[in-house]
Design a protein around this motif. Structure first.
Motif, PDB file in Angstrom:
ATOM      1  N   MET A  43      31.225  23.605   1.668  1.00  0.00           N
ATOM      2  CA  MET A  43      30.990  22.323   1.036  1.00  0.00           C
ATOM      3  C   MET A  43      29.503  22.179   1.153  1.00  0.00           C
ATOM      4  O   MET A  43      28.912  22.706   2.222  1.00  0.00           O
ATOM      5  CB  MET A  43      31.871  21.195   1.800  1.00  0.00           C
ATOM      6  CG  MET A  43      31.185  19.705   1.141  1.00  0.00           C
ATOM      7  SD  MET A  43      32.253  18.457   2.086  1.00  0.00           S
ATOM      8  CE  MET A  43      33.737  18.687   1.523  1.00  0.00           C
ATOM      9  N   ILE A  44      28.772  21.477   0.010  1.00  0.00           N
ATOM     10  CA  ILE A  44      27.655  21.065   0.345  1.00  0.00           C
ATOM     11  C   ILE A  44      27.569  19.657   0.288  1.00  0.00           C
ATOM     12  O   ILE A  44      28.271  18.812  -0.240  1.00  0.00           O
ATOM     13  CB  ILE A  44      26.842  21.329  -1.220  1.00  0.00           C
ATOM     14  CG1 ILE A  44      26.728  22.948  -1.335  1.00  0.00           C
ATOM     15  CG2 ILE A  44      25.375  20.784  -1.292  1.00  0.00           C
ATOM     16  CD1 ILE A  44      26.452  23.147  -2.749  1.00  0.00           C
ATOM     17  N   VAL A  45      26.818  18.954   0.993  1.00  0.00           N
ATOM     18  CA  VAL A  45      26.462  17.553   1.457  1.00  0.00           C
ATOM     19  C   VAL A  45      25.052  17.143   1.134  1.00  0.00           C
ATOM     20  O   VAL A  45      24.071  17.845   1.444  1.00  0.00           O
ATOM     21  CB  VAL A  45      26.766  17.187   2.858  1.00  0.00           C
ATOM     22  CG1 VAL A  45      26.457  15.605   3.023  1.00  0.00           C
ATOM     23  CG2 VAL A  45      28.018  17.604   3.466  1.00  0.00           C
ATOM     24  N   ILE A  46      24.982  16.042   0.160  1.00  0.00           N
ATOM     25  CA  ILE A  46      23.666  15.844  -0.385  1.00  0.00           C
ATOM     26  C   ILE A  46      23.554  14.408  -0.555  1.00  0.00           C
ATOM     27  O   ILE A  46      24.479  13.777  -1.006  1.00  0.00           O
ATOM     28  CB  ILE A  46      23.339  16.559  -1.662  1.00  0.00           C
ATOM     29  CG1 ILE A  46      21.915  16.456  -2.110  1.00  0.00           C
ATOM     30  CG2 ILE A  46      24.352  16.283  -2.782  1.00  0.00           C
ATOM     31  CD1 ILE A  46      21.389  17.368  -3.375  1.00  0.00           C
ATOM     32  N   GLY A  47      22.446  13.907  -0.098  1.00  0.00           N
ATOM     33  CA  GLY A  47      22.115  12.378  -0.296  1.00  0.00           C
ATOM     34  C   GLY A  47      21.773  11.898  -1.875  1.00  0.00           C
ATOM     35  O   GLY A  47      21.210  13.067  -2.522  1.00  0.00           O
ATOM     36  N   THR A  48      22.421  10.907  -2.271  1.00  0.00           N
ATOM     37  CA  THR A  48      22.061  10.581  -3.484  1.00  0.00           C
ATOM     38  C   THR A  48      21.074   9.066  -3.519  1.00  0.00           C
ATOM     39  O   THR A  48      21.547   8.384  -2.728  1.00  0.00           O
ATOM     40  CB  THR A  48      22.934  10.318  -4.755  1.00  0.00           C
ATOM     41  OG1 THR A  48      22.540   9.998  -5.936  1.00  0.00           O
ATOM     42  CG2 THR A  48      24.111   9.594  -4.310  1.00  0.00           C
ATOM     43  N   MET A  63      37.539  25.017   7.348  1.00  0.00           N
ATOM     44  CA  MET A  63      36.135  24.894   6.830  1.00  0.00           C
ATOM     45  C   MET A  63      35.203  25.315   7.896  1.00  0.00           C
ATOM     46  O   MET A  63      35.358  24.612   8.859  1.00  0.00           O
ATOM     47  CB  MET A  63      35.729  23.463   6.342  1.00  0.00           C
ATOM     48  CG  MET A  63      34.703  23.316   5.706  1.00  0.00           C
ATOM     49  SD  MET A  63      34.561  21.802   4.269  1.00  0.00           S
ATOM     50  CE  MET A  63      35.723  21.801   3.529  1.00  0.00           C
ATOM     51  N   LYS A  64      34.199  26.187   7.832  1.00  0.00           N
ATOM     52  CA  LYS A  64      33.665  26.596   8.878  1.00  0.00           C
ATOM     53  C   LYS A  64      32.117  26.377   8.834  1.00  0.00           C
ATOM     54  O   LYS A  64      31.349  26.208   9.424  1.00  0.00           O
ATOM     55  CB  LYS A  64      33.799  28.246   8.899  1.00  0.00           C
ATOM     56  CG  LYS A  64      35.030  28.608   9.378  1.00  0.00           C
ATOM     57  CD  LYS A  64      35.174  30.026   9.482  1.00  0.00           C
ATOM     58  CE  LYS A  64      36.450  30.314   9.894  1.00  0.00           C
ATOM     59  NZ  LYS A  64      37.349  31.150  10.267  1.00  0.00           N
ATOM     60  N   THR A  65      31.568  26.141   7.238  1.00  0.00           N
ATOM     61  CA  THR A  65      30.133  26.090   6.986  1.00  0.00           C
ATOM     62  C   THR A  65      30.023  24.887   6.112  1.00  0.00           C
ATOM     63  O   THR A  65      30.533  24.965   4.967  1.00  0.00           O
ATOM     64  CB  THR A  65      29.391  27.609   6.540  1.00  0.00           C
ATOM     65  OG1 THR A  65      29.765  28.276   7.523  1.00  0.00           O
ATOM     66  CG2 THR A  65      28.051  26.865   6.286  1.00  0.00           C
ATOM     67  N   LEU A  66      29.047  23.869   6.410  1.00  0.00           N
ATOM     68  CA  LEU A  66      28.666  22.893   5.605  1.00  0.00           C
ATOM     69  C   LEU A  66      27.223  23.165   5.076  1.00  0.00           C
ATOM     70  O   LEU A  66      26.467  23.259   6.412  1.00  0.00           O
ATOM     71  CB  LEU A  66      28.781  21.579   6.105  1.00  0.00           C
ATOM     72  CG  LEU A  66      30.171  21.010   6.515  1.00  0.00           C
ATOM     73  CD1 LEU A  66      30.165  19.670   7.324  1.00  0.00           C
ATOM     74  CD2 LEU A  66      31.230  21.143   5.414  1.00  0.00           C
ATOM     75  N   LYS A  82      30.137  24.606  11.379  1.00  0.00           N
ATOM     76  CA  LYS A  82      28.628  24.388  11.590  1.00  0.00           C
ATOM     77  C   LYS A  82      27.767  23.921  10.409  1.00  0.00           C
ATOM     78  O   LYS A  82      28.266  23.723   9.425  1.00  0.00           O
ATOM     79  CB  LYS A  82      27.803  25.696  11.850  1.00  0.00           C
ATOM     80  CG  LYS A  82      28.001  26.795  10.763  1.00  0.00           C
ATOM     81  CD  LYS A  82      27.716  28.178  11.278  1.00  0.00           C
ATOM     82  CE  LYS A  82      27.579  29.059   9.810  1.00  0.00           C
ATOM     83  NZ  LYS A  82      26.941  30.417  10.452  1.00  0.00           N
ATOM     84  N   VAL A  83      26.834  23.263  10.446  1.00  0.00           N
ATOM     85  CA  VAL A  83      25.776  22.662   9.441  1.00  0.00           C
ATOM     86  C   VAL A  83      24.599  23.581   9.546  1.00  0.00           C
ATOM     87  O   VAL A  83      23.840  23.726  10.393  1.00  0.00           O
ATOM     88  CB  VAL A  83      25.494  21.364   9.836  1.00  0.00           C
ATOM     89  CG1 VAL A  83      24.538  20.444   8.956  1.00  0.00           C
ATOM     90  CG2 VAL A  83      26.707  20.461  10.103  1.00  0.00           C
TER      91      VAL A  83
END
Length: 149
Positions: free
Chosen positions: A108-113, A1-4, A31-32
C-alpha cells in the motif's frame, strides 16, 4: 500486509499521512518506508535555451533533501512496535513513488493530499492524484487541513 510506503514532501499534510501510516502499520505488524522524491529544476526560456543547475547545485539540493528526510525519521524512529526507514530519490515524484512501491514490495502507498480547490488542481496538478491513477497497489490518501483564506 508487511510494507507501507509513505510519500513525504515535508509539509503538515505529509506528517498527518505519516501518523496514519504508523497507526495502520502498528495494527498490521507492518513496516513503514518513508520516501521523499525531489526534482532538480531545469529552466527553459522562450528562445529555446535552458538553464540546467550545476552538479554542485544538484548535490546541495540532494543534501538538503536528505537532511530533511533524516529529521522526519529521527522524530519518528522511537515509535514503539513499528519499523521505520527512509528512501530519497531524484526524479518525477509520482513516477518514482510508484516505481519504488514495486521495488520494495509495498502492499500500500499512503500519501497526503492537499485540500485545494478544483481550480488549483487544474493549474498545478496533484502528485497524489497521479499516484492514485498509476499505482498497482492500493493508495490511501490522507486529506490535509483546508488552506485558510
Amino acid at each position: 500486509m508487511k510494507t507501507l510506503l509513505l510519500a513525504h514532501d515535508f509539509d503538515e499534510t505529509s506528517e498527518l499521512a505519516l501518523d496514519t501510516a504508523i497507526e495502520l502499520a502498528r495494527k498490521l505488524s507492518a513496516k513503514v518506508v518513508v520516501a521523499h522524491v525531489y526534482s532538480v529544476p531545469v529552466y527553459s526560456f522562450p528562445e529555446g535555451s535552458s538553464l540546467i543547475p550545476s552538479a554542485e547545485d544538484a548535490a546541495r539540493l540532494a543534501e538538503a533533501a536528505q537532511r530533511s528526510l533524516d529529521q522526519v525519521l529521527e522524530r519518528r524512529r522511537a515509535t514503539p512496535d513499528v519499523e521505520i526507514s527512509g528512501v530519497l530519490r531524484a526524479g518525477v515524484p509520482d513516477e518514482e513513488i510508484c516505481r519504488l512501491a514495486g521495488e520494495i514490495g509495498a502492499e500500500m502507498i499512503v500519501i497526503g493530499t492537499h485540500a485545494r480547490g478544483a481550480f488549483a488542481r487544474v493549474l498545478i496538478g496533484s502528485v497524489a492524484q497521479r499516484v492514485v491513477r498509476a499505482a498497482t497497489v492500493p493508495v490511501l490518501t490522507v486529506r490535509g487541513p483546508k488552506p485558510e483564506g
